[in-house]
Design an enzyme around this catalytic site. Structure first.
Site, mmCIF file in Angstrom:
data_model
loop_
_atom_site.group_PDB
_atom_site.id
_atom_site.type_symbol
_atom_site.label_atom_id
_atom_site.label_comp_id
_atom_site.label_asym_id
_atom_site.label_seq_id
_atom_site.Cartn_x
_atom_site.Cartn_y
_atom_site.Cartn_z
ATOM 1 N N ARG A 71 41.158 31.598 -12.141
ATOM 2 C CA ARG A 71 39.551 31.472 -12.466
ATOM 3 C C ARG A 71 39.217 31.069 -13.664
ATOM 4 N NH1 ARG A 71 40.631 33.969 -7.749
ATOM 5 N NH2 ARG A 71 42.247 34.827 -9.107
ATOM 6 N N THR A 72 39.463 31.880 -14.786
ATOM 7 C CA THR A 72 38.931 31.833 -15.947
ATOM 8 C C THR A 72 39.527 30.752 -16.688
ATOM 9 O OG1 THR A 72 39.026 34.361 -16.234
ATOM 10 C CG2 THR A 72 38.456 33.233 -18.046
ATOM 11 N N LYS A 100 59.600 30.395 -32.962
ATOM 12 C CA LYS A 100 60.519 30.123 -34.206
ATOM 13 C C LYS A 100 60.300 31.185 -35.119
ATOM 14 C CE LYS A 100 59.803 25.226 -33.886
ATOM 15 N NZ LYS A 100 59.038 24.323 -34.392
ATOM 16 N N ARG A 121 42.678 34.159 -24.003
ATOM 17 C CA ARG A 121 42.995 35.423 -23.239
ATOM 18 C C ARG A 121 44.225 35.930 -23.814
ATOM 19 N NH1 ARG A 121 42.824 36.189 -16.697
ATOM 20 N NH2 ARG A 121 40.787 36.273 -17.255
ATOM 21 N N HIS A 151 36.094 42.011 -20.725
ATOM 22 C CA HIS A 151 36.337 40.527 -20.184
ATOM 23 C C HIS A 151 34.731 39.988 -20.105
ATOM 24 C CE1 HIS A 151 37.222 37.071 -17.862
ATOM 25 N NE2 HIS A 151 38.171 37.504 -17.097
HETATM 26 N N1 CP Z 1 38.373 37.346 -12.465
HETATM 27 C C1 CP Z 1 39.405 36.529 -13.268
HETATM 28 O O1 CP Z 1 39.497 36.842 -14.687
HETATM 29 O O2 CP Z 1 40.383 35.949 -12.722
HETATM 30 P P1 CP Z 1 41.480 35.297 -13.184
HETATM 31 O O3 CP Z 1 42.549 36.299 -13.788
HETATM 32 O O4 CP Z 1 42.035 34.451 -12.205
HETATM 33 O O5 CP Z 1 41.057 34.322 -14.531
#
Ligand code: CP
Length: 337
Positions: A71-72, A100, A121, A151
């Protein structure tokens, strides 16, 4: 020293960084919700979508995702497309010069030579903070999830979903692995700014939310392991999955004690809202998807538009700017309701 969801001084507005949920004051959050609604409405027509995709079509973004995501990643990538931003990505570091022996800091500094925005992320909040403090302040940086800590953009889309259904004197229960669940940690801090909110954290002892979050809450809260007794009390129930990919908890997890299915869903109020950041395992039975109280797919869809608005805001585009634009006013007159 490990740096986690520490208490930070709030600066008004978003600026060039979205790193932690505490950085958002209420005024900024409401403005972001308004901008989300505005852009979403404009994009209902082709002419409106073309206008929005002209706003940042001179910009480029890098998506650096060191942890799995559906999703993110996809909502940020599509948010960039909606705004006309061109995207590059690294999701598999075995294809990069990290293999490397290049340091990750050098790698991310390299991204910053090519793009205007880095969406990242990562397994570690310390690394996100390192990038925040080492990169020039002109570089836009978004934390798209950092380890078990934060998050913030999930919290923004959750906040927007709750904003749409109402905040006044509401009770929300967070259920599941709250110890390692970064979405709950970030959202609890954000909702703590709303007067009249009450938070319930429902988890077995070893999976309970940590004290670093509780110490920062400014609204009443309760900790319990009893889902069934809290279900009838709340307006929102936010389910989460077991985050066992992180390890570190010995206590046994009983999945049947922390799930919503056809056996217990009617303990909830008739107008309660069921949320989940997704992905799910079995903590919400698939049959619940047809219940009118289930809003997690709507929540997922909201993520795209909130992320469009977030990126636009970080490039100093506001709802007022759009209102004053001649192009927008022409589209509004001819095509929008
Ligand atoms: N809710 C969420 O962060 O989903 P993903 O890990 O699929 O990005």
């Amino acid at each position: 020293m490990s740096v986690t969801a520490e208490k930070v001084k709030e600066e008004p507005g978003i600026g060039t960084r979205c790193i932690r949920s505490q950085q958002f004051d209420l005024d900024t959050l409401y403005k972001l919700c308004e901008l989300t609604d505005k852009i979403r409405n404009i994009c209902q027509t082709k002419e409106g979508s073309n206008y929005i995709s002209s706003l940042l079509n001179d910009k480029r973004a890098m998506l650096y995702f060191k942890q799995p995501s559906t999703r993110t990643f996809l909502s940020f990538q599509n948010a960039c497309h909606i705004l006309g931003i061109k995207c590059s990505e690294i999701r598999d570091i075995s294809t990069s010069s990290f293999m490397k022996g290049e340091t990750e800091l050098d790698g991310v500094k390299t991204f910053s030579q090519y793009v205007d925005l880095i969406i990242m992320r990562h397994t570690s909040t310390d690394f996100v903070n390192l990038i925040d403090s080492n990169l020039n302040n002109n570089m836009r940086i978004i934390n798209a999830g950092s380890g078990t800590d934060q998050h913030p953009t999930q919290a923004l889309l959750d906040f927007y979903t709750i904003y749409k259904y109402g905040f006044k004197n509401k009770k929300i229960a967070f259920v599941g692995d709250l110890n390692r669940g970064r979405t709950v940690r970030s959202l609890a801090l954000m909702l703590s700014k709303i007067d009249g909110m009450k938070l319930y954290f429902i988890a077995p002892n070893g999976y309970q939310i940590k004290s670093d979050i509780l110490e920062q809450l400014e609204v009443p809260y309760e900790l319990t392991d009893d889902l069934e007794s809290i279900m009838p009390l709340v307006d929102y129930i936010y389910m989460t999955r077991l985050q066992d990919e992180y390890g570190g908890i010995e206590e046994t997890w009983d999945p049947d004690a922390y799930k919503i299915d056809l056996n217990n869903v009617n303990r909830l109020k008739n107008n309660a809202i069921i949320l989940h950041p997704l992905p799910r395992r079995d903590e919400i039975a698939v049959e619940i998807d047809n219940d009118p109280r289930a809003k997690y797919w709507e929540q997922t869809a909201n993520g795209l538009w909130v992320r469009v608005a977030l990126i636009a805001s970080m490039f100093n585009i506001s709802a007022d700017d759009i209102d004053k634009s001649k192009d927008y006013n022409k589209i509004k007159r001819l095509y929008l309701k």
